[in-house]
Design a protein around this motif. Structure first.
Motif, PDB file in Angstrom:
ATOM      1  N   GLY A  50      13.745  75.050  -0.280  1.00 31.43           N
ATOM      2  CA  GLY A  50      12.586  74.451   0.368  1.00 31.43           C
ATOM      3  C   GLY A  50      12.599  74.647   1.868  1.00 31.43           C
ATOM      4  O   GLY A  50      11.572  74.959   2.480  1.00 31.43           O
ATOM      5  N   ILE A  51      13.768  74.453   2.480  1.00 29.71           N
ATOM      6  CA  ILE A  51      13.900  74.680   3.919  1.00 29.71           C
ATOM      7  C   ILE A  51      13.687  76.154   4.234  1.00 29.71           C
ATOM      8  O   ILE A  51      13.069  76.517   5.241  1.00 29.71           O
ATOM      9  N   ALA A  52      14.177  77.023   3.353  1.00 26.35           N
ATOM     10  CA  ALA A  52      14.005  78.465   3.550  1.00 26.35           C
ATOM     11  C   ALA A  52      12.524  78.852   3.536  1.00 26.35           C
ATOM     12  O   ALA A  52      12.103  79.742   4.280  1.00 26.35           O
ATOM     13  N   LEU A 103      11.194  78.018   6.975  1.00 27.94           N
ATOM     14  CA  LEU A 103      11.656  78.990   7.963  1.00 27.94           C
ATOM     15  C   LEU A 103      10.945  80.338   7.806  1.00 27.94           C
ATOM     16  O   LEU A 103      10.568  80.975   8.802  1.00 27.94           O
ATOM     17  N   LYS A 104      10.751  80.759   6.573  1.00 28.11           N
ATOM     18  CA  LYS A 104      10.092  82.036   6.317  1.00 28.11           C
ATOM     19  C   LYS A 104       8.674  82.044   6.885  1.00 28.11           C
ATOM     20  O   LYS A 104       8.240  83.020   7.509  1.00 28.11           O
ATOM     21  N   PHE A 105       7.966  80.923   6.687  1.00 27.47           N
ATOM     22  CA  PHE A 105       6.604  80.869   7.194  1.00 27.47           C
ATOM     23  C   PHE A 105       6.587  80.767   8.715  1.00 27.47           C
ATOM     24  O   PHE A 105       5.807  81.444   9.390  1.00 27.47           O
ATOM     25  N   LEU A 106       7.451  79.925   9.278  1.00 28.61           N
ATOM     26  CA  LEU A 106       7.481  79.759  10.733  1.00 28.61           C
ATOM     27  C   LEU A 106       7.807  81.070  11.434  1.00 28.61           C
ATOM     28  O   LEU A 106       7.343  81.324  12.552  1.00 28.61           O
ATOM     29  N   ALA A 107       8.586  81.903  10.785  1.00 23.72           N
ATOM     30  CA  ALA A 107       8.951  83.193  11.374  1.00 23.72           C
ATOM     31  C   ALA A 107       7.743  84.119  11.531  1.00 23.72           C
ATOM     32  O   ALA A 107       7.778  85.060  12.327  1.00 23.72           O
ATOM     33  N   THR A 108       6.666  83.835  10.780  1.00 23.50           N
ATOM     34  CA  THR A 108       5.458  84.664  10.870  1.00 23.50           C
ATOM     35  C   THR A 108       4.479  84.159  11.922  1.00 23.50           C
ATOM     36  O   THR A 108       3.485  84.831  12.214  1.00 23.50           O
ATOM     37  N   GLN A 109       4.762  82.985  12.487  1.00 22.43           N
ATOM     38  CA  GLN A 109       3.834  82.372  13.423  1.00 22.43           C
ATOM     39  C   GLN A 109       4.192  82.715  14.873  1.00 22.43           C
ATOM     40  O   GLN A 109       5.336  83.048  15.175  1.00 22.43           O
ATOM     41  N   PRO A 110       3.205  82.646  15.776  1.00 22.23           N
ATOM     42  CA  PRO A 110       3.484  82.913  17.195  1.00 22.23           C
ATOM     43  C   PRO A 110       4.619  82.036  17.711  1.00 22.23           C
ATOM     44  O   PRO A 110       4.643  80.813  17.453  1.00 22.23           O
ATOM     45  N   GLY A 111       5.572  82.629  18.397  1.00 22.33           N
ATOM     46  CA  GLY A 111       6.706  81.884  18.928  1.00 22.33           C
ATOM     47  C   GLY A 111       7.762  81.555  17.895  1.00 22.33           C
ATOM     48  O   GLY A 111       8.680  80.774  18.161  1.00 22.33           O
ATOM     49  N   GLY A 112       7.676  82.155  16.708  1.00 21.88           N
ATOM     50  CA  GLY A 112       8.612  81.821  15.638  1.00 21.88           C
ATOM     51  C   GLY A 112       9.754  82.795  15.465  1.00 21.88           C
ATOM     52  O   GLY A 112      10.399  82.827  14.408  1.00 21.88           O
ATOM     53  N   LYS A 137      19.470  79.785   9.622  1.00 22.41           N
ATOM     54  CA  LYS A 137      19.936  79.570   8.247  1.00 22.41           C
ATOM     55  C   LYS A 137      19.504  78.195   7.767  1.00 22.41           C
ATOM     56  O   LYS A 137      19.634  77.205   8.485  1.00 22.41           O
ATOM     57  N   ALA A 138      19.008  78.141   6.544  1.00 24.20           N
ATOM     58  CA  ALA A 138      18.456  76.898   6.007  1.00 24.20           C
ATOM     59  C   ALA A 138      19.457  75.744   6.032  1.00 24.20           C
ATOM     60  O   ALA A 138      19.103  74.600   6.310  1.00 24.20           O
ATOM     61  N   GLU A 139      20.735  76.050   5.780  1.00 28.15           N
ATOM     62  CA  GLU A 139      21.735  74.972   5.694  1.00 28.15           C
ATOM     63  C   GLU A 139      21.982  74.278   7.031  1.00 28.15           C
ATOM     64  O   GLU A 139      22.606  73.212   7.077  1.00 28.15           O
ATOM     65  N   GLU A 140      21.488  74.847   8.111  1.00 31.36           N
ATOM     66  CA  GLU A 140      21.670  74.238   9.431  1.00 31.36           C
ATOM     67  C   GLU A 140      20.782  73.008   9.636  1.00 31.36           C
ATOM     68  O   GLU A 140      21.013  72.237  10.565  1.00 31.36           O
ATOM     69  N   PHE A 141      19.797  72.824   8.773  1.00 35.52           N
ATOM     70  CA  PHE A 141      18.787  71.803   9.018  1.00 35.52           C
ATOM     71  C   PHE A 141      18.901  70.578   8.115  1.00 35.52           C
ATOM     72  O   PHE A 141      18.142  69.627   8.274  1.00 35.52           O
ATOM     73  N   PHE A 142      19.820  70.593   7.160  1.00 34.26           N
ATOM     74  CA  PHE A 142      19.967  69.440   6.271  1.00 34.26           C
ATOM     75  C   PHE A 142      21.438  69.196   5.968  1.00 34.26           C
ATOM     76  O   PHE A 142      22.291  70.059   6.167  1.00 34.26           O
TER      77      PHE A 142
END
Length: 335
Positions: free
Chosen positions: A286-288, A291-300, A307-312
């Motif tokens: 879910g976190i991944a 991250l995958k979507f945010l990477a497609t956005q401006p400033g992402g 890495k997903a495990e860094e956030f939970f």
């Protein structure tokens, strides 16, 4: 005789210490939640049924519309915990924040995009139209942008108005003041009464998503792990009650959802009771997705290498499982 009395008194003090003394000062925690949507129910139940008190705390709930706002309050130490979707804390940490998701009660999306039937009959009709969302960096903005990308619609072709409250957004679509918005139960159920156009239903998808969970500062987890663990115990117990005791849960949900329609209220309870995760482990996938979507956005750009495990952190839930906490809640039947 006096020595025997002292020995008895000392034993009594030891028992109190082991079971949580009624005379010890309880820590006050301030918890933020995002609004009237049913997936917010665990924090409502934990507060209303005094489960925080049971685990040695007094609680104050603060309604803060939008994950970005509650995240800012958490970072400013105005809150000890926030019940939030995973988008805002992930974005905050990518920008240098010190937040961590310690539980996720809703690991699947429940949101849908609805439109005014007179102006929006299909996704492409959104071009040149006005959409009401909570604001930038919020969960419903995440889903709306995700849908636009899937439909091949330029976000710049849609006007977005910031309308934090779900009820005002629904009312605005019904009245024709805006053309579309993002809803979740109970308001997506209520939208059916007005025959609004359903443009997308993310609940039917298979991808996990951290829609609602508990977020704390990493510093608090490091410095007072016991307090965070007790907060989590209250939260987990609330989820168990929501999944097993409608008699206790439904009145609380009706109160906070501000729903008077008995059919919609019961439908919403039954919907979420099945959906809540027990135990509320955060899913890495879910976190991944976030991250995958945010990477497609401006400033992402920094989301691409994160890495997903860094956030939970599921370690406290793992401790509770080893200690038999979940099994005790379920009457000794195990997970």
């Amino acid at each position: 005789m006096f020595g025997k009395f002292i020995a008895i008194l000392f034993g009594f003090v030891i028992v109190l210490a082991q079971n949580g003394s009624a005379f010890s000062a309880q820590v006050k925690i301030t918890a933020g939640y995002g609004g009237e949507l049913g997936y917010q129910a665990p924090i409502w139940v934990a507060h209303e049924l005094k489960l925080f008190v049971k685990h040695g705390m007094t609680s104050e709930l603060v309604r803060i519309a939008g994950g970005a706002r509650s995240t800012a309050a958490l970072l400013a130490n105005a809150l000890q915990l926030s019940q939030s979707a995973g988008v805002a804390p992930v974005q905050a940490n990518l920008a240098g924040g010190d937040l961590v998701i310690i539980a996720t009660s809703t690991n699947r999306p429940t949101v849908s995009i609805v439109g005014q039937p007179k102006t929006v009959k299909k996704p492409q009709d959104l071009v040149g139209k006005t959409v009401g969302l909570v604001g930038p960096g919020e969960m419903n903005t995440f889903f709306f942008l995700n849908a636009l990308e899937r439909w091949g619609i330029d976000p710049k072709s849609v006007t977005v108005l910031a309308i934090p409250g779900t009820q005002p957004r629904l009312a605005a679509v019904v009245a024709g003041s805006i053309d579309a918005t993002v809803l979740a139960p109970p308001f997506s159920f209520e939208a059916e009464k007005y025959n609004l156009t359903q443009l997308a239903d993310f609940a039917t998808g298979s991808e996990p998503f951290p829609q609602s969970g508990i977020v704390v500062r990493k510093e608090l987890l490091r410095s007072n792990r016991d307090l965070v663990k007790r907060m989590l115990m209250a939260y987990v117990e609330a989820i168990h009650i929501l999944k097993t005791d409608g008699e206790k849960s439904l009145p609380i949900m009706k109160k906070y959802m501000r729903i008077t329609d008995e059919v919609i209220a019961k439908r919403s309870y039954e919907y979420y009771a099945k959906l809540f995760s027990f135990p509320p482990l955060t899913e890495e996938k879910g976190i991944a997705v976030v991250l995958k979507f945010l990477a497609t956005q401006p400033g992402g750009a920094n989301a691409k290498n994160a890495k997903a495990e860094e956030f939970f952190d599921n370690s406290l839930l793992a401790e509770l499982q080893r200690e038999g906490f979940f099994a005790r809640l379920q009457g000794g039947k195990g997970l």
